[in-house]
Design an enzyme around this catalytic site. Structure first.
Site, PDB file in Angstrom:
ATOM      1  N   LEU A 157       0.824  -1.213   0.000  1.00 49.89           N
ATOM      2  CA  LEU A 157       0.000   0.000   0.000  1.00 49.89           C
ATOM      3  C   LEU A 157       0.858   1.263   0.000  1.00 49.89           C
ATOM      4  O   LEU A 157       0.547   2.229  -0.699  1.00 49.89           O
ATOM      5  CB  LEU A 157      -0.961  -0.009   1.191  1.00 49.89           C
ATOM      6  N   TYR A 158       1.922   1.275   0.770  1.00 48.92           N
ATOM      7  CA  TYR A 158       2.851   2.406   0.748  1.00 48.92           C
ATOM      8  C   TYR A 158       3.421   2.580  -0.661  1.00 48.92           C
ATOM      9  O   TYR A 158       3.441   3.686  -1.209  1.00 48.92           O
ATOM     10  CB  TYR A 158       3.975   2.179   1.759  1.00 48.92           C
ATOM     11  N   ASN A 159       3.882   1.476  -1.251  1.00 54.39           N
ATOM     12  CA  ASN A 159       4.454   1.544  -2.588  1.00 54.39           C
ATOM     13  C   ASN A 159       3.433   2.054  -3.601  1.00 54.39           C
ATOM     14  O   ASN A 159       3.760   2.871  -4.465  1.00 54.39           O
ATOM     15  CB  ASN A 159       4.998   0.179  -3.010  1.00 54.39           C
ATOM     16  N   SER A 161       0.898   4.004  -3.002  1.00 55.98           N
ATOM     17  CA  SER A 161       0.647   5.433  -2.772  1.00 55.98           C
ATOM     18  C   SER A 161       1.749   6.293  -3.367  1.00 55.98           C
ATOM     19  O   SER A 161       1.490   7.359  -3.925  1.00 55.98           O
ATOM     20  CB  SER A 161       0.500   5.718  -1.274  1.00 55.98           C
TER      21      SER A 161
END
Length: 193
Positions: A157-159, A161
């Protein structure tokens, strides 16, 4: 004289880390800085610095974003927006649905929706000044692996975003360039501030 002397800058996520370092450097170079964060210690961090106005505000809350922009206008306008605030956490793909959806909201609201709101709120005021700068802090972690630990599988999810942020940055740079507004991304690795 510094190129930021007397410029008015907003820095999100300024209570610690990269945001704090950027706000401190801008203030030391003569900029008037609005440093904000969800963490209340942002006021303590910059206590006594005459070039820094602090605010407790959430990057993902529209009314907070508008209040930060209004603070800049009270200082005289807006020249520079540093979209630094970010949310990182491990999000394994085999985690629960409930956790995945909660993580999605937290990460995307901070890392992407907040940038969208701050940037859209800032553009009319940058245009009024004849131009300015928007700087989005991203990461090289979402690019093909450059080193061990880069783009780990449990940070999907970080990647996602940050890949979206890089696309957002590219589109806005092209759209706003004719209006003398520079939009740049800093794709950084782990940084010791």
């Amino acid at each position: 004289m510094s190129i930021v002397q007397d410029k008015i800058a907003i820095v999100s996520g300024a209570a610690q880390g990269i945001g704090r370092s950027i706000a401190e450097k801008l203030a030391a170079e003569g900029a008037r800085v609005i440093a904000f964060d969800v963490q209340t210690q942002v006021a303590e961090v910059f206590a006594g610095n005459p070039n820094v106005t602090t605010m407790v505000a959430n990057v993902a809350d529209r009314s907070d974003v508008e209040a930060v922009i209004q603070q800049a206008l009270q200082l005289g306008g807006l020249d520079l927006l540093i979209n630094n605030a970010g949310q990182w956490k491990k999000t394994p793909v085999d985690g629960s649905w409930a956790q995945a959806l909660a993580d999605w909201d937290t990460i995307m609201d901070t890392n992407l929706k907040g940038v969208l709101m701050r940037s859209r709120a800032a553009v009319p005021h940058l245009l009024a000044r004849g131009g300015g700068d928007i700087v989005n802090l991203s990461t090289y972690y979402d690019l093909p692996a450059k080193s061990a630990g880069t783009n780990p599988a449990d940070t999907d999810l970080y990647n996602a975003s940050k890949r979206a942020l890089n696309g957002f940055t590219d589109a806005w740079a092209k759209y706003l360039q004719p209006h003398n507004i520079r939009v740049n991304g800093l794709c950084m690795g782990a940084t010791d501030t």
